[in-house]
Design an enzyme around this catalytic site. Structure first.
Site, PDB file in Angstrom:
ATOM      1  N   PHE A  78      -7.479   5.665   2.311  1.00 48.75           N
ATOM      2  CA  PHE A  78      -8.334   6.548   1.526  1.00 48.75           C
ATOM      3  C   PHE A  78      -9.509   5.762   0.927  1.00 48.75           C
ATOM      4  O   PHE A  78      -9.333   4.705   0.346  1.00 48.75           O
ATOM      5  CB  PHE A  78      -7.469   7.158   0.423  1.00 48.75           C
ATOM      6  CG  PHE A  78      -8.172   8.071  -0.532  1.00 48.75           C
ATOM      7  CD1 PHE A  78      -9.057   9.033  -0.099  1.00 48.75           C
ATOM      8  CD2 PHE A  78      -7.889   7.990  -1.893  1.00 48.75           C
ATOM      9  CE1 PHE A  78      -9.677   9.897  -0.997  1.00 48.75           C
ATOM     10  CE2 PHE A  78      -8.489   8.843  -2.805  1.00 48.75           C
ATOM     11  CZ  PHE A  78      -9.389   9.800  -2.354  1.00 48.75           C
ATOM     12  N   SER A 154      -2.089   1.610   3.282  1.00 46.07           N
ATOM     13  CA  SER A 154      -1.987   2.882   2.575  1.00 46.07           C
ATOM     14  C   SER A 154      -1.864   4.048   3.568  1.00 46.07           C
ATOM     15  O   SER A 154      -0.893   4.109   4.323  1.00 46.07           O
ATOM     16  CB  SER A 154      -3.184   3.054   1.638  1.00 46.07           C
ATOM     17  OG  SER A 154      -2.967   4.126   0.742  1.00 46.07           O
ATOM     18  N   LEU A 155      -2.825   4.955   3.619  1.00 49.98           N
ATOM     19  CA  LEU A 155      -2.775   6.021   4.632  1.00 49.98           C
ATOM     20  C   LEU A 155      -2.760   5.446   6.041  1.00 49.98           C
ATOM     21  O   LEU A 155      -2.167   6.038   6.957  1.00 49.98           O
ATOM     22  CB  LEU A 155      -3.977   6.961   4.475  1.00 49.98           C
ATOM     23  CG  LEU A 155      -3.970   7.943   3.309  1.00 49.98           C
ATOM     24  CD1 LEU A 155      -5.265   8.751   3.299  1.00 49.98           C
ATOM     25  CD2 LEU A 155      -2.762   8.873   3.364  1.00 49.98           C
ATOM     26  N   ASP A 178       1.650  -1.460   1.712  1.00 50.31           N
ATOM     27  CA  ASP A 178       1.834  -0.457   0.672  1.00 50.31           C
ATOM     28  C   ASP A 178       1.507   0.945   1.195  1.00 50.31           C
ATOM     29  O   ASP A 178       0.527   1.580   0.764  1.00 50.31           O
ATOM     30  CB  ASP A 178       1.003  -0.762  -0.572  1.00 50.31           C
ATOM     31  CG  ASP A 178       1.681  -0.201  -1.834  1.00 50.31           C
ATOM     32  OD1 ASP A 178       2.912  -0.241  -1.901  1.00 50.31           O
ATOM     33  OD2 ASP A 178       0.979   0.288  -2.733  1.00 50.31           O
ATOM     34  N   HIS A 248      -1.772  -1.719  -5.862  1.00 51.05           N
ATOM     35  CA  HIS A 248      -1.806  -1.154  -4.505  1.00 51.05           C
ATOM     36  C   HIS A 248      -2.419  -2.147  -3.517  1.00 51.05           C
ATOM     37  O   HIS A 248      -1.895  -2.339  -2.406  1.00 51.05           O
ATOM     38  CB  HIS A 248      -2.617   0.137  -4.549  1.00 51.05           C
ATOM     39  CG  HIS A 248      -2.459   1.014  -3.345  1.00 51.05           C
ATOM     40  ND1 HIS A 248      -1.248   1.266  -2.734  1.00 51.05           N
ATOM     41  CD2 HIS A 248      -3.377   1.732  -2.635  1.00 51.05           C
ATOM     42  CE1 HIS A 248      -1.421   2.085  -1.712  1.00 51.05           C
ATOM     43  NE2 HIS A 248      -2.702   2.380  -1.627  1.00 51.05           N
TER      44      HIS A 248
END
Length: 451
Positions: A78, A154-155, A178, A248
């Site tokens: 993101f 992430s995504l 993560d 993150h």
């Protein structure tokens, strides 16, 4: 989710840099994030032949890509402001340093740039489809699925999982840094990253209480500092933008540390972070036992061990320092006391070498219980690894502010290194530790027959 929206609003202040001469990661403005962006995936290739200037490639144009070498895809997540990931260049160069490979940045900033997280999340399967079409052409040209490696942030971790599913788990490897939690926590395996998405899936969880995914998602799942608050990251909103993204992003920086020769982070397979902190899960670091898994790029060295043990999923824990390269060094502090009554408290140990270098470990996560003639083994974590220790200091504390001061009568203290078990163990006998008073002494070599 509240923390996520605070994060988005603070990111409004970030501005992107002007375009560069060579093809580079798409740079968009916050205005683009507000109005939204349609999906457009750009693939940029870096090799040792073109380390500093990317080649834009697609299903018909492959540039310098060598089909016989490993191809590593980096998939970001993101992007609420449209700015490029600050870690991307270091990751590309670090990968090329450790191996002669193809590194492909999967730039889906047009699609990931939006202030509405759900909109970016909804595009993840479409990005996976684009990657599938490209990898299909690599296979036609002679590439092997064994040599396909996807690093998803992430995504991007779930995008990697979607790609892996389309190849029935035959991709060589997926690393999830993560993996995103919001909208994915609690979802079934087909809707997220899963251990069966590649021949080997390793995951680093660094923000499980906010932006990251809590539960295991790989063959081995690493939980630095328990996966929660990371050392050196702000603890309150007063830390500004860093408060929202530091934990993150730490997964990426921990992975980067594994690409540097001066830092190999060892992790310890364990059922819980508490058991790790209490020294119950460090058998893999003992000579004649199996080796411990390494975090990051070399985590796949543990793949064969998992197969031999028929263990599909493993959780591993470790602690880190506050600053790069984040390595810490584990020692056991074995203490036998001879107090008549039980004592409960914590120990702070400080090491100093002849050059004056000092490193300290506070073993205070929970009170230790000291009983007469009973050995207590405390796991100490130091930011420096001192080869030759000249002096040791110990401080005993019960944590009481207004209560009486206690003594801890130590029959024997022993210091032993887990990272270097071949080093001589250091001992000291007959110490009396006055509460909250530092006791400094010179250690002596422990008898060789002593366990």
């Amino acid at each position: 989710m509240l923390r996520l929206y605070f994060f988005i609003s603070l990111m409004c202040l970030v501005k992107s840099d002007p375009d560069e001469t060579c093809p580079s990661f798409t740079r968009l403005s916050f205005h683009s994030a507000v109005v939204g962006t349609g999906l457009n995936v750009k693939l940029m290739l870096y090799t040792r032949k073109n380390r500093t200037c990317a080649q834009v490639i697609n299903s018909t144009v492959f540039g310098n890509l060598n089909m016989t070498k490993k191809t590593t895809f980096i998939v970001h997540g993101f992007r609420p402001t449209g700015s490029p990931p600050v870690w991307m260049e270091d990751l590309v160069q670090g990968l090329l340093d450790v191996e002669d490979m193809n590194v492909v940045i999967v730039d889906w900033n047009r699609g990931a740039t939006t202030v509405i997280y759900n909109h970016a999340s909804s595009k993840t399967r479409k990005v996976a489809n684009v990657l599938k079409e490209f990898i299909d052409q690599l296979l036609v040209k002679g590439a092997s699925l064994d040599n396909i490696y996807i690093i998803g942030v992430s995504l991007g971790a779930h995008i990697a999982g979607f790609v892996g599913k389309m190849y029935n788990g035959q991709l060589g490897r997926i690393t999830g840094l993560d993996p995103a939690g919001p909208l994915f926590n609690g979802r079934p395996p087909e809707d997220r990253l899963d251990p069966g998405d590649a021949q080997f899936v390793d995951v680093i969880h660094s923000d499980i209480d906010a932006l990251g995914y809590r539960e295991p998602l790989g063959n081995i799942d690493f939980y630095p500092n328990g996966g929660l608050d990371q050392p050196g990251c702000p603890k309150t909103i007063l830390g500004g933008l860093k408060y929202f993204k530091c934990d993150h992003q730490r997964s990426v920086y921990l992975y980067l540390s594994s690409l540097r020769e001066n830092c190999s982070i060892t992790a310890y397979p364990c059922d819980s972070y508490r058991d790790y902190r209490n020294g119950k899960c460090v058998n893999c670091g003992i000579p004649q036992k199996e080796s411990c898994p390494l975090l990051g790029y070399y985590a796949d060295n543990w793949k064969e061990y998992l197969k031999q043990k028929n263990t599909p999923m493993t959780k591993a824990f470790f602690d880190t320092a506050e600053e790069k390269p984040y390595c810490i060094y584990h020692y056991f502090v074995d203490i036998i006391t001879w107090n008549k009554n039980i004592r409960r408290g914590s120990i702070t140990i400080k090491l100093k070498d002849k050059a004056g270098n000092i490193t300290e470990s506070k073993i205070n996560h929970e009170p230790a219980i000291f009983q007469k003639y009973h050995q207590v083994s405390l796991l100490a974590r130091f930011n420096q690894d001192l080869d030759k220790v000249a002096t040791i200091s110990l401080v005993f504390s019960t944590g009481s502010v207004i209560g009486p001061k206690y003594k801890l009568r130590v029959l024997r203290m022993k210091l032993r290194s887990l990272a270097h078990p071949e080093r001589p163990q250091l001992c000291r006998y007959d110490l009396v530790l006055m509460e909250n008073i530092e006791n400094v002494f010179q250690p002596i070599l422990c008898p060789k027959l002593q366990m």
